[in-house]
Write a protein that holds these residues in place. Sequence first.
Motif, PDB file in Angstrom:
ATOM      1  N   ILE A  17       0.832  -1.191   0.000  1.00 21.02           N
ATOM      2  CA  ILE A  17       0.000   0.000   0.000  1.00 21.02           C
ATOM      3  C   ILE A  17       0.880   1.259   0.000  1.00 21.02           C
ATOM      4  N   ARG A  18       1.945   1.176   0.777  1.00 24.10           N
ATOM      5  CA  ARG A  18       2.826   2.330   0.913  1.00 24.10           C
ATOM      6  C   ARG A  18       3.458   2.742  -0.421  1.00 24.10           C
ATOM      7  N   ASP A  19       4.006   1.745  -1.131  1.00 27.09           N
ATOM      8  CA  ASP A  19       4.622   2.024  -2.437  1.00 27.09           C
ATOM      9  C   ASP A  19       3.601   2.556  -3.429  1.00 27.09           C
ATOM     10  N   VAL A  25       0.642   9.477  -5.606  1.00 25.21           N
ATOM     11  CA  VAL A  25       0.885  10.894  -5.290  1.00 25.21           C
ATOM     12  C   VAL A  25       1.864  11.494  -6.306  1.00 25.21           C
ATOM     13  N   LEU A  26       2.947  10.767  -6.612  1.00 26.67           N
ATOM     14  CA  LEU A  26       3.926  11.283  -7.573  1.00 26.67           C
ATOM     15  C   LEU A  26       3.282  11.490  -8.945  1.00 26.67           C
ATOM     16  N   ALA A 392       6.271   4.427 -12.400  1.00 26.51           N
ATOM     17  CA  ALA A 392       5.441   3.216 -12.585  1.00 26.51           C
ATOM     18  C   ALA A 392       5.072   2.591 -11.264  1.00 26.51           C
ATOM     19  N   ALA A 393       3.957   1.870 -11.287  1.00 24.28           N
ATOM     20  CA  ALA A 393       3.544   1.113 -10.118  1.00 24.28           C
ATOM     21  C   ALA A 393       4.601   0.059  -9.824  1.00 24.28           C
ATOM     22  N   ALA A 394       4.922  -0.105  -8.557  1.00 15.19           N
ATOM     23  CA  ALA A 394       5.971  -1.050  -8.177  1.00 15.19           C
ATOM     24  C   ALA A 394       5.509  -2.478  -8.472  1.00 15.19           C
ATOM     25  N   ALA A 395       6.081  -3.051  -9.498  1.00 18.73           N
ATOM     26  CA  ALA A 395       5.873  -4.451  -9.902  1.00 18.73           C
ATOM     27  C   ALA A 395       4.506  -5.001  -9.537  1.00 18.73           C
ATOM     28  N   ALA A 396       3.447  -4.267  -9.904  1.00 17.61           N
ATOM     29  CA  ALA A 396       2.109  -4.708  -9.528  1.00 17.61           C
ATOM     30  C   ALA A 396       1.672  -5.925 -10.334  1.00 17.61           C
ATOM     31  N   ALA A 397       2.288  -6.110 -11.494  1.00 21.23           N
ATOM     32  CA  ALA A 397       1.748  -7.133 -12.388  1.00 21.23           C
ATOM     33  C   ALA A 397       2.277  -8.523 -12.043  1.00 21.23           C
TER      34      ALA A 397
END
Length: 397
Positions: A17-19, A25-26, A392-397
Amino acid sequence: MRRIDLKKVQTARLATIRDINRQIVLNYVREREPISRAEIARETALQRSTVSAIIDDLQTEGLVEEIGEGESTGGRPPTLLRLRTAGPIAIGVAVTPSVTTIATSDLAGRVLGQKHFPTEADPDHTFARVVECIEEFLKSKNGSIESIGVSLPGLVDPSTGTAIYVPYFKWRELPVARMISSATNLPVTLDNDANAVALAELWFGRPEVSDARDFILVLVGEGVGTGIVFDGQVYRGERGAAGEFGHMIIGTHAPVPCSCGNRDCWEAFSSERAALARYRTSLRGPESAEVEFKQLVDRALGGEPQAKAALENTALCLGIGISNLVVGFSPEVVVVGGEIARAWPLVESALRETIEHSVRRGLPSARIVASTLGDNPTLMGALSLVLASKFAAAAAA
Ligand SMILES: [Zn+2]
């Protein structure tokens, strides 16, 4: 690297959640700057204190900065934030069959410095010059450059940083990332040129492309490559080999051989080399021998009939391949990048013609647009290999 869809941020629950909150936000700062902490909290439904803590971290990392106060809506005027773009943060290396370009850019993708030289078939020579140019940039700039993105016109395995096969120079299993990183002590991300340009359109393109979750980028140069974006992410396939549609067969007896040697590939009909061959055949004179593709485009835009015909015929062939891709993938948008995009008013109708043919048969259609990345999409691609990872989203995939 998945591009966060700010319209459906609740789907981003897979990584920590934090990442994820940090990336959200960024991305709000990136897309809506100048923006205040309160606005970010309101739009994301994150706690005001969470947003403030994240902004503190982003300021410490040098990614976000305060730029003064906005309009008050009653109480204390809000402090506005924007991306910190003061200095160079990325180096991009775009290798094409003719020219290699090395550039630095800020966090927003603005090119700050640029060098180029003719690409040599000997990889040791070419990458020694690449390293020289990178070292000059590193010496002349402050120490904020953290990594290097490299794009190559061929088959690339991004996970190992290896060029599997670059047909123009017959490079095979070449450890490009290691060659550069061992000399510069910086991490190197390597990718195929069309995939890199697709990534650049996704992150730094204009909204008519970057808002699409599914699109196909067709990069026309000495060859023809494609980058496929599904759900805000570049689709790479096994060992990064997806998107080699330049070698799909669309006819026989192309005007030039493909980089793979065959004369039936899409690339052999639709590349800059194919357009030049058509032009030379139509002129038959010595004045056509040394023409470069850039000049061909200039002459066509200047109204020269043979140049216009060469581009239009090339666009018709390009359209056949695009039509096949649209029928198969049904993307929202097809983006055409490369020098040919400069002649958009001349080639657009030829491109549309073939696609509309498919539509009349009841098959899917798509918007077709010129690249939105300016005059050097390949360089933007190489830079994006570094920049997009910041957002980019941190390795969400
Ligand atoms: Zn081929």
